[in-house]
Design a protein around this motif. Structure first.
Motif, PDB file in Angstrom:
ATOM      1  N   ARG A   1       0.820  -1.219   0.000  1.00  0.00           N
ATOM      2  CA  ARG A   1       0.000   0.000   0.000  1.00  0.00           C
ATOM      3  C   ARG A   1       0.850   1.265   0.000  1.00  0.00           C
ATOM      4  O   ARG A   1       0.334   2.360  -0.210  1.00  0.00           O
ATOM      5  N   ASN A   2       2.130   1.134   0.236  1.00  0.00           N
ATOM      6  CA  ASN A   2       3.026   2.286   0.254  1.00  0.00           C
ATOM      7  C   ASN A   2       3.631   2.604  -1.114  1.00  0.00           C
ATOM      8  O   ASN A   2       4.417   3.550  -1.223  1.00  0.00           O
ATOM      9  N   TYR A   3       3.282   1.846  -2.123  1.00  0.00           N
ATOM     10  CA  TYR A   3       3.772   2.084  -3.486  1.00  0.00           C
ATOM     11  C   TYR A   3       2.755   2.924  -4.252  1.00  0.00           C
ATOM     12  O   TYR A   3       1.582   2.549  -4.357  1.00  0.00           O
ATOM     13  N   ASP A   4       3.207   4.033  -4.811  1.00  0.00           N
ATOM     14  CA  ASP A   4       2.322   4.896  -5.593  1.00  0.00           C
ATOM     15  C   ASP A   4       1.651   4.132  -6.729  1.00  0.00           C
ATOM     16  O   ASP A   4       0.474   4.344  -7.017  1.00  0.00           O
TER      17      ASP A   4
ATOM     18  N   ILE B   1      -1.368   2.239  -5.392  1.00  0.00           N
ATOM     19  CA  ILE B   1      -2.473   3.137  -5.052  1.00  0.00           C
ATOM     20  C   ILE B   1      -3.128   3.689  -6.316  1.00  0.00           C
ATOM     21  O   ILE B   1      -4.361   3.698  -6.446  1.00  0.00           O
ATOM     22  N   GLU B   2      -2.325   4.139  -7.273  1.00  0.00           N
ATOM     23  CA  GLU B   2      -2.870   4.687  -8.516  1.00  0.00           C
ATOM     24  C   GLU B   2      -3.642   3.631  -9.297  1.00  0.00           C
ATOM     25  O   GLU B   2      -4.684   3.922  -9.899  1.00  0.00           O
TER      26      GLU B   2
ATOM     27  N   GLN C   1      -6.988   3.085  -7.500  1.00  0.00           N
ATOM     28  CA  GLN C   1      -7.860   4.236  -7.739  1.00  0.00           C
ATOM     29  C   GLN C   1      -8.436   4.229  -9.152  1.00  0.00           C
ATOM     30  O   GLN C   1      -9.585   4.630  -9.356  1.00  0.00           O
TER      31      GLN C   1
ATOM     32  N   ALA D   1      -5.770   3.849  -0.393  1.00  0.00           N
ATOM     33  CA  ALA D   1      -6.156   4.434  -1.683  1.00  0.00           C
ATOM     34  C   ALA D   1      -7.336   5.389  -1.547  1.00  0.00           C
ATOM     35  O   ALA D   1      -7.754   5.999  -2.532  1.00  0.00           O
TER      36      ALA D   1
END
Length: 196
Positions: free
Chosen positions: A96-99, A102-103, A106, A128
């Motif tokens: 969950r700490n990787y952009d 998350i992107e 989303q 997210a």
């Protein structure tokens, strides 16, 4: 209708059954599933963990299998996929700490695509910022996380629009069946057909 393209995001020590069972079950009915992990490439493996319930206050954890990734997260385009699967285990607490993770998550919510999340995958959904206003579930110890992220907590397998959540791997039969329904998959002699 041919099988849909489904993306599965995991990492080292994702829960063994929550990674392998949906990966194989979705393929068994004709869908194409790509499994990815941040900082790892197609052909590399992640180590899984087996979480078991033996009457303690929480689960016990043992080493599972080496699970081979089929694609590289940094090279996939979420727009090419019809749905997303997020297994639980310990992997969600750090992926969950990787952009990119998350992107990607989303994207699926912004496009109202089907998402199946189980157990600790709620940590990814909360990070997210896609839980607010939704009714969902997760591993019972994450009830505070669901509520803290603005979601409404429920028990068992929960479907809220295109989001299907479950508490842990014992929920697989209902969780996977509900996700197949969201995908519009009907099983006829092992072949997916459109529900339309």
């Amino acid at each position: 209708m041919s099988g849909q393209r489904i993306l599965l995001i995991t990492g080292d020590f994702g829960e063994d059954l929550e990674v392998m069972v949906p990966f194989q079950a979705l393929q068994a009915v004709g869908h194409r599933v790509d499994a990815v992990c941040p900082d790892k490439e197609a052909g590399e493996t992640v180590k899984t963990a087996v979480h078991d319930f033996r009457g303690d206050q929480t689960y016990v954890e043992e080493r599972g299998h080496d699970f081979e990734l089929t694609a590289t997260l940094e090279e996939v385009d979420p727009a090419d996929y019809d749905a997303l699967v997020l297994p639980g285990g310990r992997a969600p607490e750090y992926v969950r700490n990787y952009d990119a993770v998350i992107e990607t998550v989303q994207h699926f919510f912004a496009e109202d695509k089907p998402v199946a999340a189980i157990c600790h995958a709620m940590q990814i959904l909360a990070a997210a910022d896609v839980v607010g206003g939704r009714t969902c579930t997760a591993y019972p110890a994450l009830e505070a996380d669901v509520r803290g992220a603005g979601g409404e907590w429920a028990e068992g397998v929960v479907r809220d629009g295109n989001l299907v959540t479950a508490q842990a791997w014992p929920d697989h039969p209902e969780w996977i069946a509900e996700f197949l329904d969201v995908l519009g998959t009907e099983i006829q002699h092992g072949q997916p057909v459109s529900a339309d």
